[in-house]
Scaffold this motif. Structure first.
Motif, mmCIF file in Angstrom:
data_model
loop_
_atom_site.group_PDB
_atom_site.id
_atom_site.type_symbol
_atom_site.label_atom_id
_atom_site.label_comp_id
_atom_site.label_asym_id
_atom_site.label_seq_id
_atom_site.Cartn_x
_atom_site.Cartn_y
_atom_site.Cartn_z
ATOM 1 N N ASP A 235 11.184 -8.762 -0.999
ATOM 2 C CA ASP A 235 10.358 -9.066 0.171
ATOM 3 C C ASP A 235 8.986 -9.529 -0.326
ATOM 4 N N VAL A 236 8.732 -10.827 -0.289
ATOM 5 C CA VAL A 236 7.483 -11.359 -0.841
ATOM 6 C C VAL A 236 6.253 -10.851 -0.087
ATOM 7 N N PRO A 237 6.245 -10.800 1.256
ATOM 8 C CA PRO A 237 5.085 -10.217 1.939
ATOM 9 C C PRO A 237 4.827 -8.764 1.521
ATOM 10 N N ALA A 238 5.889 -7.965 1.340
ATOM 11 C CA ALA A 238 5.710 -6.581 0.890
ATOM 12 C C ALA A 238 5.149 -6.561 -0.530
ATOM 13 N N ALA A 239 5.584 -7.505 -1.364
ATOM 14 C CA ALA A 239 5.053 -7.593 -2.726
ATOM 15 C C ALA A 239 3.560 -7.909 -2.711
ATOM 16 N N ARG A 240 3.151 -8.795 -1.810
ATOM 17 C CA ARG A 240 1.723 -9.133 -1.712
ATOM 18 C C ARG A 240 0.903 -7.922 -1.279
ATOM 19 N N GLN A 241 1.430 -7.137 -0.353
ATOM 20 C CA GLN A 241 0.703 -5.946 0.092
ATOM 21 C C GLN A 241 0.593 -4.913 -1.029
ATOM 22 N N ALA A 242 1.674 -4.749 -1.792
ATOM 23 C CA ALA A 242 1.637 -3.817 -2.911
ATOM 24 C C ALA A 242 0.621 -4.273 -3.961
ATOM 25 N N HIS A 243 0.569 -5.573 -4.182
ATOM 26 C CA HIS A 243 -0.402 -6.124 -5.126
ATOM 27 C C HIS A 243 -1.824 -5.852 -4.646
ATOM 28 N N TYR A 244 -2.065 -6.016 -3.359
ATOM 29 C CA TYR A 244 -3.394 -5.772 -2.784
ATOM 30 C C TYR A 244 -3.804 -4.315 -2.995
ATOM 31 N N LEU A 245 -2.860 -3.398 -2.735
ATOM 32 C CA LEU A 245 -3.137 -1.971 -2.909
ATOM 33 C C LEU A 245 -3.443 -1.666 -4.369
ATOM 34 N N ARG A 246 -2.594 -2.138 -5.253
ATOM 35 C CA ARG A 246 -2.773 -1.824 -6.670
ATOM 36 C C ARG A 246 -4.069 -2.411 -7.212
ATOM 37 N N ARG B 8 -8.352 -8.220 -12.705
ATOM 38 C CA ARG B 8 -8.030 -9.088 -11.570
ATOM 39 C C ARG B 8 -7.161 -10.270 -12.037
ATOM 40 N N ALA B 9 -7.529 -10.868 -13.155
ATOM 41 C CA ALA B 9 -6.749 -11.990 -13.691
ATOM 42 C C ALA B 9 -5.356 -11.522 -14.111
ATOM 43 N N HIS B 10 -5.288 -10.345 -14.704
ATOM 44 C CA HIS B 10 -4.020 -9.809 -15.175
ATOM 45 C C HIS B 10 -3.042 -9.575 -14.023
ATOM 46 N N LEU B 11 -3.511 -8.917 -12.981
ATOM 47 C CA LEU B 11 -2.612 -8.564 -11.885
ATOM 48 C C LEU B 11 -2.209 -9.768 -11.039
ATOM 49 N N SER B 12 -2.972 -10.835 -11.096
ATOM 50 C CA SER B 12 -2.660 -12.011 -10.268
ATOM 51 C C SER B 12 -1.621 -12.920 -10.906
ATOM 52 N N GLY B 13 -1.251 -12.650 -12.156
ATOM 53 C CA GLY B 13 -0.404 -13.581 -12.903
ATOM 54 C C GLY B 13 0.903 -13.927 -12.229
ATOM 55 N N LEU C 53 1.556 6.881 -6.137
ATOM 56 C CA LEU C 53 1.496 6.145 -4.869
ATOM 57 C C LEU C 53 1.752 4.655 -5.093
ATOM 58 N N VAL C 54 1.063 4.083 -6.059
ATOM 59 C CA VAL C 54 1.221 2.656 -6.348
ATOM 60 C C VAL C 54 2.653 2.353 -6.761
ATOM 61 N N ARG C 55 3.218 3.190 -7.594
ATOM 62 C CA ARG C 55 4.577 2.960 -8.068
ATOM 63 C C ARG C 55 5.560 2.960 -6.898
#
Length: 229
Positions: free
Chosen positions: A81-92, A206-211, A157-159
């Motif tokens: 689920d790409v939208p769910a992945a984006r939300q998880a990325h935002y949280l992390r 920030r650069a690392h997590l956005s890859g 939580l993040v995991r």
């Protein structure tokens, strides 16, 4: 882990959490690909247990969005689920920006030594035959930062929220140069923490997590059967 492969559990521990962890690992590593049917009776036989702990494990996987449960019909590994992945990325990202800032404001030699040792361990696992170990070591690097910042519960939580984005990362990892880019990012983060440079540590993180998410369209185009947007 294959669907029909026998799995031995630790009989000194409750079965359901072990089944959950083993199935979750297999899903996140794409050993159980999106669309794979998970039959409760078959899983119970494979783990050598009754169906009750299997049901409990599948319910937990459903809560994380890693399986779709169709009552009285089937349980299927969910598509990514790409939208769910984006939300998880935002949280992390939100949490880890504060984590690296905390570490950089009071750099501890022991913490920096552990982070650098973890990076070297990752470097030894950067080949295509050891991607699974590389991913585990990558997770270990980030977990170390949470522990050093005194917030290990936030890593849990993040995991729990990261199953979809972790599967995207697993699809992206074999891309040429990706593993080396992860290592370079980790080194920049550790170096900035060691220098006490909080803004630089945050910029590197920030650069690392956005890859991976910066390449999500390409990933979706390559694996359309695995994702939903």
């Amino acid at each position: 882990m294959h669907v029909r492969e026998k799995v031995r559990l630790d009989r000194s521990r409750h079965a359901a959490p072990q089944v959950f962890e083993k199935l979750r690992e297999a899903i996140v590593n794409l050993d159980l690909a999106p669309g794979t049917v998970l039959a409760r009776a078959e899983l119970a036989e494979r783990f050598g247990i009754s169906q009750t702990p299997v049901r409990d494990a599948l319910l937990r996987l459903g809560e994380e969005g890693l399986v779709d449960i169709f009552p009285q019909h089937a349980t299927v590994v969910s598509r990514i689920d790409v939208p769910a992945a984006r939300q998880a990325h935002y949280l992390r990202r939100s949490i880890e920006l504060e984590v690296v800032r905390t570490l950089a404001l009071e750099p501890a030699e022991a913490t920096i030594a552990r982070l650098r040792a973890q990076i070297e361990a990752m470097a030894a696992m950067a080949g295509p035959q050891t991607y699974r170990e590389f991913v585990e070591a990558d997770q270990g690097f980030h977990r170390l930062m949470y522990e050093a910042a005194g917030v290990p519960g936030l890593w849990d939580l993040v995991r729990r929220r990261s199953g979809h984005v972790d599967r995207l990362r697993r699809l992206h990892l074999p891309t040429e140069g990706k593993a080396q880019a992860v290592l370079a990012d980790h080194r920049r983060i550790a170096d900035a923490i060691a220098a006490g440079d909080a803004p630089a540590a945050q910029e590197a993180l920030r650069a690392h997590l956005s890859g991976t998410l910066s390449q999500v369209e390409e990933i979706c185009a390559r694996y359309p059967e695995f994702v939903e947007t």
